[in-house]
Design a protein around this motif. Structure first.
Motif, PDB file in Angstrom:
ATOM      1  N   THR A  63       0.826  -1.199   0.000  1.00  0.00           N
ATOM      2  CA  THR A  63       0.000   0.000   0.000  1.00  0.00           C
ATOM      3  C   THR A  63       0.867   1.258   0.000  1.00  0.00           C
ATOM      4  O   THR A  63       0.638   2.191  -0.777  1.00  0.00           O
ATOM      5  CB  THR A  63      -0.961   0.005   1.204  1.00  0.00           C
ATOM      6  OG1 THR A  63      -1.818  -1.137   1.103  1.00  0.00           O
ATOM      7  CG2 THR A  63      -1.794   1.272   1.263  1.00  0.00           C
ATOM      8  N   ALA A  87      -9.918   9.270  -9.819  1.00  0.00           N
ATOM      9  CA  ALA A  87      -9.420   7.892  -9.774  1.00  0.00           C
ATOM     10  C   ALA A  87     -10.152   7.085  -8.704  1.00  0.00           C
ATOM     11  O   ALA A  87     -10.499   5.920  -8.916  1.00  0.00           O
ATOM     12  CB  ALA A  87      -7.917   7.881  -9.518  1.00  0.00           C
ATOM     13  N   GLU A  88     -10.414   7.707  -7.562  1.00  0.00           N
ATOM     14  CA  GLU A  88     -11.148   7.030  -6.493  1.00  0.00           C
ATOM     15  C   GLU A  88     -12.538   6.631  -6.968  1.00  0.00           C
ATOM     16  O   GLU A  88     -12.994   5.507  -6.729  1.00  0.00           O
ATOM     17  CB  GLU A  88     -11.252   7.929  -5.266  1.00  0.00           C
ATOM     18  CG  GLU A  88     -12.021   7.286  -4.130  1.00  0.00           C
ATOM     19  CD  GLU A  88     -12.192   8.215  -2.946  1.00  0.00           C
ATOM     20  OE1 GLU A  88     -12.286   7.688  -1.826  1.00  0.00           O
ATOM     21  OE2 GLU A  88     -12.238   9.448  -3.133  1.00  0.00           O
ATOM     22  N   GLU A  90     -13.454   6.133 -10.034  1.00  0.00           N
ATOM     23  CA  GLU A  90     -13.276   5.087 -11.042  1.00  0.00           C
ATOM     24  C   GLU A  90     -13.101   3.720 -10.368  1.00  0.00           C
ATOM     25  O   GLU A  90     -13.693   2.738 -10.779  1.00  0.00           O
ATOM     26  CB  GLU A  90     -12.062   5.409 -11.917  1.00  0.00           C
ATOM     27  CG  GLU A  90     -11.739   4.368 -12.956  1.00  0.00           C
ATOM     28  CD  GLU A  90     -12.749   4.283 -14.079  1.00  0.00           C
ATOM     29  OE1 GLU A  90     -12.726   3.261 -14.781  1.00  0.00           O
ATOM     30  OE2 GLU A  90     -13.540   5.213 -14.272  1.00  0.00           O
ATOM     31  N   ILE A  91     -12.303   3.697  -9.331  1.00  0.00           N
ATOM     32  CA  ILE A  91     -12.060   2.443  -8.621  1.00  0.00           C
ATOM     33  C   ILE A  91     -13.321   1.982  -7.889  1.00  0.00           C
ATOM     34  O   ILE A  91     -13.682   0.808  -7.952  1.00  0.00           O
ATOM     35  CB  ILE A  91     -10.878   2.614  -7.638  1.00  0.00           C
ATOM     36  CG1 ILE A  91      -9.585   2.777  -8.433  1.00  0.00           C
ATOM     37  CG2 ILE A  91     -10.783   1.426  -6.698  1.00  0.00           C
ATOM     38  CD1 ILE A  91      -8.419   3.271  -7.606  1.00  0.00           C
ATOM     39  N   LYS A  92     -14.001   2.892  -7.197  1.00  0.00           N
ATOM     40  CA  LYS A  92     -15.201   2.534  -6.428  1.00  0.00           C
ATOM     41  C   LYS A  92     -16.354   2.063  -7.307  1.00  0.00           C
ATOM     42  O   LYS A  92     -17.038   1.094  -6.982  1.00  0.00           O
ATOM     43  CB  LYS A  92     -15.684   3.733  -5.613  1.00  0.00           C
ATOM     44  CG  LYS A  92     -14.933   3.956  -4.338  1.00  0.00           C
ATOM     45  CD  LYS A  92     -15.596   5.114  -3.587  1.00  0.00           C
ATOM     46  CE  LYS A  92     -14.917   5.355  -2.266  1.00  0.00           C
ATOM     47  NZ  LYS A  92     -15.518   6.485  -1.559  1.00  0.00           N
ATOM     48  N   GLY A  94     -16.301   1.863 -10.953  1.00  0.00           N
ATOM     49  CA  GLY A  94     -15.999   1.326 -12.268  1.00  0.00           C
ATOM     50  C   GLY A  94     -16.501   2.176 -13.410  1.00  0.00           C
ATOM     51  O   GLY A  94     -16.731   1.680 -14.499  1.00  0.00           O
TER      52      GLY A  94
END
Length: 97
Positions: A63, A87-88, A90-92, A94
């Motif tokens: 991490t 980005a967060e 996008e990750i959360k 999709g």
């Protein structure tokens, strides 16, 4: 805390010298010194060795390592915080950027 700071902390708390750890993970003393000062980035494959040497969770080292890579990539960008937020999301979720 950076990956370099964590490695230095683990090494010092165990009473290990830089040259000892450098030898155990097959890097030069000078290179390890630069890693600990956040001037160089460690290769991902070294994380498992460090995890085992210090009996420290691999996922925590990974991490910190990933966070340093992201930081190095965007640190000089004016929109760095916004980039992280996108980005967060996008990750959360999709979602496409």
């Amino acid at each position: 805390m950076t990956i370099g700071q964590k490695i230095k902390e683990l090494r010092e708390n165990s009473g290990m010298l830089q040259r000892e750890l450098a030898s155990k993970i097959n890097v030069g003393d000078g290179f390890l010194s630069k890693i600990e000062r956040n001037q160089k980035i460690l290769k991902r494959e070294h994380l498992m060795s460090i995890s085992k040497i210090f009996d420290f969770p691999y996922v925590e080292l990974e991490t910190l390592w990933l966070a340093n890579k992201v930081y190095d990539l965007i640190k000089d960008e004016n929109q760095a915080i916004q980039v992280l937020k996108v980005a967060e999301q996008e990750i959360k979720y999709g979602k496409n950027i």
